[in-house]
Design a protein around this motif. Sequence first.
Motif, PDB file in Angstrom:
ATOM      1  N   VAL A  63      15.762  66.344  48.418  1.00  0.00           N
ATOM      2  CA  VAL A  63      15.643  67.298  49.529  1.00  0.00           C
ATOM      3  C   VAL A  63      15.520  66.556  50.854  1.00  0.00           C
ATOM      4  CG1 VAL A  63      14.159  69.083  50.522  1.00  0.00           C
ATOM      5  CG2 VAL A  63      14.677  69.108  48.087  1.00  0.00           C
ATOM      6  N   ARG A  64      14.707  65.531  50.885  1.00  0.00           N
ATOM      7  CA  ARG A  64      14.504  64.785  52.129  1.00  0.00           C
ATOM      8  C   ARG A  64      15.743  63.979  52.510  1.00  0.00           C
ATOM      9  NH1 ARG A  64       8.688  62.189  52.028  1.00  0.00           N
ATOM     10  NH2 ARG A  64       9.195  61.839  54.219  1.00  0.00           N
ATOM     11  N   VAL A  65      16.374  63.362  51.512  1.00  0.00           N
ATOM     12  CA  VAL A  65      17.590  62.590  51.786  1.00  0.00           C
ATOM     13  C   VAL A  65      18.680  63.509  52.328  1.00  0.00           C
ATOM     14  CG1 VAL A  65      19.476  61.263  50.736  1.00  0.00           C
ATOM     15  CG2 VAL A  65      17.098  60.722  50.156  1.00  0.00           C
ATOM     16  N   TRP A  66      18.852  64.657  51.705  1.00  0.00           N
ATOM     17  CA  TRP A  66      19.894  65.583  52.153  1.00  0.00           C
ATOM     18  C   TRP A  66      19.601  66.126  53.552  1.00  0.00           C
ATOM     19  CZ3 TRP A  66      24.631  67.580  50.784  1.00  0.00           C
ATOM     20  CH2 TRP A  66      25.214  66.969  49.673  1.00  0.00           C
ATOM     21  N   ASP A  67      18.361  66.348  53.866  1.00  0.00           N
ATOM     22  CA  ASP A  67      17.997  66.797  55.205  1.00  0.00           C
ATOM     23  C   ASP A  67      18.457  65.763  56.238  1.00  0.00           C
ATOM     24  OD1 ASP A  67      16.728  68.557  57.083  1.00  0.00           O
ATOM     25  OD2 ASP A  67      15.001  67.206  57.132  1.00  0.00           O
ATOM     26  N   ILE A  68      18.185  64.501  55.963  1.00  0.00           N
ATOM     27  CA  ILE A  68      18.584  63.422  56.875  1.00  0.00           C
ATOM     28  C   ILE A  68      20.100  63.245  56.843  1.00  0.00           C
ATOM     29  CG2 ILE A  68      18.331  60.963  57.394  1.00  0.00           C
ATOM     30  CD1 ILE A  68      15.502  61.231  55.993  1.00  0.00           C
ATOM     31  N   PHE A  69      20.696  63.348  55.654  1.00  0.00           N
ATOM     32  CA  PHE A  69      22.147  63.210  55.512  1.00  0.00           C
ATOM     33  C   PHE A  69      22.882  64.236  56.364  1.00  0.00           C
ATOM     34  CE2 PHE A  69      26.046  64.545  53.244  1.00  0.00           C
ATOM     35  CZ  PHE A  69      26.774  63.366  53.341  1.00  0.00           C
ATOM     36  N   LEU A  70      22.414  65.469  56.346  1.00  0.00           N
ATOM     37  CA  LEU A  70      23.057  66.520  57.138  1.00  0.00           C
ATOM     38  C   LEU A  70      22.897  66.277  58.636  1.00  0.00           C
ATOM     39  CD1 LEU A  70      22.167  69.616  54.961  1.00  0.00           C
ATOM     40  CD2 LEU A  70      24.399  68.506  55.181  1.00  0.00           C
ATOM     41  N   ALA A  71      21.831  65.573  59.013  1.00  0.00           N
ATOM     42  CA  ALA A  71      21.592  65.295  60.431  1.00  0.00           C
ATOM     43  C   ALA A  71      22.322  64.042  60.912  1.00  0.00           C
ATOM     44  CB  ALA A  71      20.095  65.139  60.684  1.00  0.00           C
ATOM     45  N   GLU A  72      22.338  62.985  60.098  1.00  0.00           N
ATOM     46  CA  GLU A  72      22.890  61.719  60.600  1.00  0.00           C
ATOM     47  C   GLU A  72      24.056  61.171  59.782  1.00  0.00           C
ATOM     48  OE1 GLU A  72      20.419  57.929  58.906  1.00  0.00           O
ATOM     49  OE2 GLU A  72      19.553  58.936  60.641  1.00  0.00           O
ATOM     50  N   GLY A  73      24.398  61.801  58.682  1.00  0.00           N
ATOM     51  CA  GLY A  73      25.549  61.348  57.908  1.00  0.00           C
ATOM     52  C   GLY A  73      25.221  60.273  56.883  1.00  0.00           C
ATOM     53  N   VAL A  74      26.239  59.555  56.482  1.00  0.00           N
ATOM     54  CA  VAL A  74      26.151  58.629  55.349  1.00  0.00           C
ATOM     55  C   VAL A  74      25.215  57.442  55.610  1.00  0.00           C
ATOM     56  CG1 VAL A  74      28.129  57.161  55.955  1.00  0.00           C
ATOM     57  CG2 VAL A  74      27.556  57.563  53.549  1.00  0.00           C
TER      58      VAL A  74
END
Length: 142
Positions: A63-74
């Motif tokens: 959940v936390r990784v995806w939150d950051i992924f959606l904000a800043e990408g790969v």
Amino acid sequence: MAGLFMMNLPLLNKYFFQLQRLLGMHMPLLYNHLAQQGVEPTMYASQWFMTVCIYNFPFSTVVRVWDIFLAEGVKIIFRIALALLKLNQEVLLNESFEQILQTLKQAPSRQDSDSLIQVALSIKLKNKTLKDIESEWLAQTM
């Protein structure tokens, strides 16, 4: 992300190249040890990139990784990969090929979510660095 699933996996191969270079920059001792043991990112990081850290990670981490992924990408996936390597570096430096792969396979499920995210976000990684490494990869593949 579509390039992850194209024939010959061009995007995934670029990510492996970038991760290898980043490992050499951030953890040269571990980079050298993994190279001596013949361990490459293709052997341990495929699922991290292809599933955006869903496979074998606890839900609280996903959940936390995806939150950051959606904000800043790969970029977060590189940070997570480097954080996993950093948090397991001491153990990995004392292991051989098979043990290294086993440790890295189990690392996502064994790592505390808060620690992993904290270490990942503390890793300095600029978009320019990723772009520079991408240019190096492109020059080698042409």
